[in-house]
Scaffold this active site. Structure first.
Site, PDB file in Angstrom:
ATOM      1  N   LYS A   1      51.721  29.839  24.757  1.00 46.15           N
ATOM      2  CA  LYS A   1      51.011  30.735  25.381  1.00 46.15           C
ATOM      3  C   LYS A   1      50.801  29.973  27.048  1.00 46.15           C
ATOM      4  O   LYS A   1      50.557  30.618  27.881  1.00 46.15           O
ATOM      5  CB  LYS A   1      49.473  30.679  25.011  1.00 46.15           C
TER       6      LYS A   1
ATOM      7  N   GLU B   1      41.759  38.317  28.639  1.00 45.21           N
ATOM      8  CA  GLU B   1      41.212  39.172  27.230  1.00 45.21           C
ATOM      9  C   GLU B   1      41.526  38.132  26.351  1.00 45.21           C
ATOM     10  O   GLU B   1      42.523  37.561  26.569  1.00 45.21           O
ATOM     11  CB  GLU B   1      41.731  40.202  27.113  1.00 45.21           C
TER      12      GLU B   1
ATOM     13  N   SER C   1      55.958  29.139  17.055  1.00 47.09           N
ATOM     14  CA  SER C   1      55.057  29.503  18.300  1.00 47.09           C
ATOM     15  C   SER C   1      53.997  28.623  18.404  1.00 47.09           C
ATOM     16  O   SER C   1      53.518  28.164  19.492  1.00 47.09           O
ATOM     17  CB  SER C   1      54.669  31.060  18.079  1.00 47.09           C
TER      18      SER C   1
HETATM   19  C1  LIG Z   1      48.702  34.071  20.384  1.00 46.64           C
HETATM   20  C2  LIG Z   1      49.887  33.733  19.534  1.00 46.64           C
HETATM   21  C3  LIG Z   1      51.095  34.617  18.959  1.00 46.64           C
HETATM   22  C4  LIG Z   1      51.056  35.882  19.142  1.00 46.64           C
HETATM   23  O1  LIG Z   1      51.467  36.313  20.530  1.00 46.64           O
HETATM   24  P1  LIG Z   1      52.787  36.890  21.007  1.00 46.64           P
HETATM   25  O2  LIG Z   1      52.663  37.508  22.314  1.00 46.64           O
HETATM   26  O3  LIG Z   1      53.507  37.853  20.016  1.00 46.64           O
HETATM   27  O4  LIG Z   1      53.813  35.547  20.821  1.00 46.64           O
HETATM   28  C5  LIG Z   1      51.868  33.777  18.050  1.00 46.64           C
HETATM   29  N1  LIG Z   1      51.820  32.691  17.779  1.00 46.64           N
HETATM   30  C6  LIG Z   1      50.660  31.657  18.251  1.00 46.64           C
HETATM   31  C7  LIG Z   1      50.761  30.456  17.624  1.00 46.64           C
HETATM   32  C8  LIG Z   1      49.972  32.262  19.039  1.00 46.64           C
HETATM   33  O5  LIG Z   1      48.923  31.636  19.495  1.00 46.64           O
END
Ligand SMILES: *Cc1c(COP(=O)(O)O)cnc(C)c1O
Length: 413
Positions: free
Chosen positions: A110, A132, A393
């Site tokens: 993020k 948001e 992620s």
């Molecule tokens: C917010 C988040 C997501 C989902 O958001 P995307 O916009 O689909 O990438 C996925 N993994 C983590 C660790 C997140 O914090």
């Protein structure tokens, strides 16, 4: 980026629209095929157009790009590594590589987006960012970037979510942000987006709306994808280094709104790699959604028979958006990317599997991508011997207490 920048998703200086390459810049109407667009009230149109101009200008300015790259490197910890999973690969009889966004500052991808948008806020001469948030992760990231740049920050969060995520409310406050509790509608994420858009129109002179994923009206889906394309560009170069010049057979990422997946796919869309997006089974907008308009975009959404938006249900709060970004809806419709889903049980298994075999506790969101790999290894979808890149992620520290409670509940019940 000093390495791995390549040309993926790169459109420096260009605003001519789709040049025939997949994941190029959309045309001025912001459409990815039939999806996307800018479905906003008249009052929001100037803000969207202004933002589009500012972003195009910034993105084609080498000084902006190099300042952003420097921040991501020296503040954010980029480039994040690609890790070869030896034990899990052996067990699944594939070759598994992880792109380690869990190692970026604040523990997920993020930061790439919010640092870019905070830098853009400064460039526009604005002094305040709003955002948001659902579970609080994008709110915390936005508050972090706002603190870094000395910007005021207000985060809109559904009242229900402020109660579920008290610790993240405190984190945002600690970082100097104001958290505004939203009491309209279902008092969750979709209502927080609506409130943030209203506030943006009202305060556009001073305020930038830092949207958290590849969704919303044009230019957000395109802008956020470009800001996240650093993930895919780095990963492609790192994979080629690791794989003697070749690309992985399969690239997998989880999909909430779709930003980590979009950033990853941008690096591989022009390679032969299969692209797989994995949604939460209770929020599978590609499988179960229908085309419709929400939050300024035309995309696939979870709706009931009369078109009311349905709440997504998932163990992982970061994947409970009732739709997904329009570019994913497009990539699905033309078959360039495939979308699947993972159940909460599969996700819990994958969460434990990676922890035990590799010493990496993944975010529950990321565990969706791993669950797809674990389920399909050795099948026609993922034959033994395949090389697979998974974008991890985020890290799972935030999820440990929740998983502990679920597992304890199962033992007792
Ligand atoms: C917010 C988040 C997501 C989902 O958001 P995307 O916009 O689909 O990438 C996925 N993994 C983590 C660790 C997140 O914090």
């Amino acid at each position: 980026m000093s390495r791995g920048d390549g040309d993926a998703g790169d459109d420096r200086g260009g605003d001519a629209g789709d040049r025939g390459s997949l994941m190029a810049r959309p045309g001025p109407d912001g459409r990815f095929g039939e999806f996307g667009g800018r479905f906003v009230p008249e009052s929001l149109m100037p803000a969207c157009l202004e933002l589009e101009k500012w972003f195009d200008d910034a993105w084609s300015d080498p000084a902006f790009r190099s300042e952003l790259d420097g921040l991501l490197r020296h503040y954010g910890g980029r480039p994040t590594p690609v890790t070869e999973c030896r034990r899990l690969s052996e067990r699944l009889r594939i070759r598994l590589l992880l792109k380690r966004e869990d190692l970026a500052h604040t523990g997920s991808h993020k930061l790439n987006n919010v640092v870019g948008q905070a830098l853009l806020t400064k460039r526009m001469g604005k002094t305040r960012m709003i955002a948001e948030t659902g579970a609080g992760q994008h709110g915390v990231a936005s508050a972090t970037a706002a603190a870094l740049f000395g910007l005021e920050c207000t985060v809109f969060m559904g009242e229900v979510d402020t109660k579920r995520q008290e610790l993240n409310v405190f984190r945002m406050e600690l970082l100097g942000a104001e958290v505004r509790s939203v009491i309209s509608g279902s008092r969750t994420l979709k209502d927080a987006v609506n409130e943030a858009m209203r506030e943006w129109v009202a305060c556009v002179e001073t305020t930038h709306y830092c949207l958290g994923s590849v969704m919303g009206p044009h230019p957000f889906p395109y802008m956020v994808r470009q800001l996240q394309s650093v993930v895919g560009a780095e990963a492609r170069a790192q994979c080629r280094e690791r794989l003697a010049g070749s690309d992985p057979d399969v690239v997998v990422a989880c999909v909430g709104g779709g930003s980590n997946a979009a950033g990853t796919f941008a690096g591989f869309v022009d390679t032969p790699a299969r692209l797989i997006g994995v949604e939460a089974a209770g929020g599978a907008a590609v499988t179960n959604g229908v085309p419709g308009v929400l939050h300024g975009m035309y995309s696939r959404l979870l709706q009931d028979e009369v078109g009311q938006i349905e709440e997504a249900q998932s163990i992982s709060a970061g994947l409970d958006y009732p739709g997904l970004g329009p570019e994913h809806a497009h990539l699905a419709s033309i078959g360039r990317a495939e979308y699947s889903s993972a159940t909460d049980d599969e996700v819990l298994d994958a969460f434990r599997l990676l922890s035990r075999t590799e010493g990496i506790i993944p975010a529950l969101e990321s565990a969706h991508a791993l669950a797809w790999v674990a389920r399909n290894a050795g099948t026609a979808a993922l034959p033994h011997g395949s090389t697979v890149l998974v974008t991890l992620s985020g890290r799972g520290d935030k999820d440990v207490a929740q998983v502990r409670e679920i597992l304890a509940g199962r033992r007792d019940g």
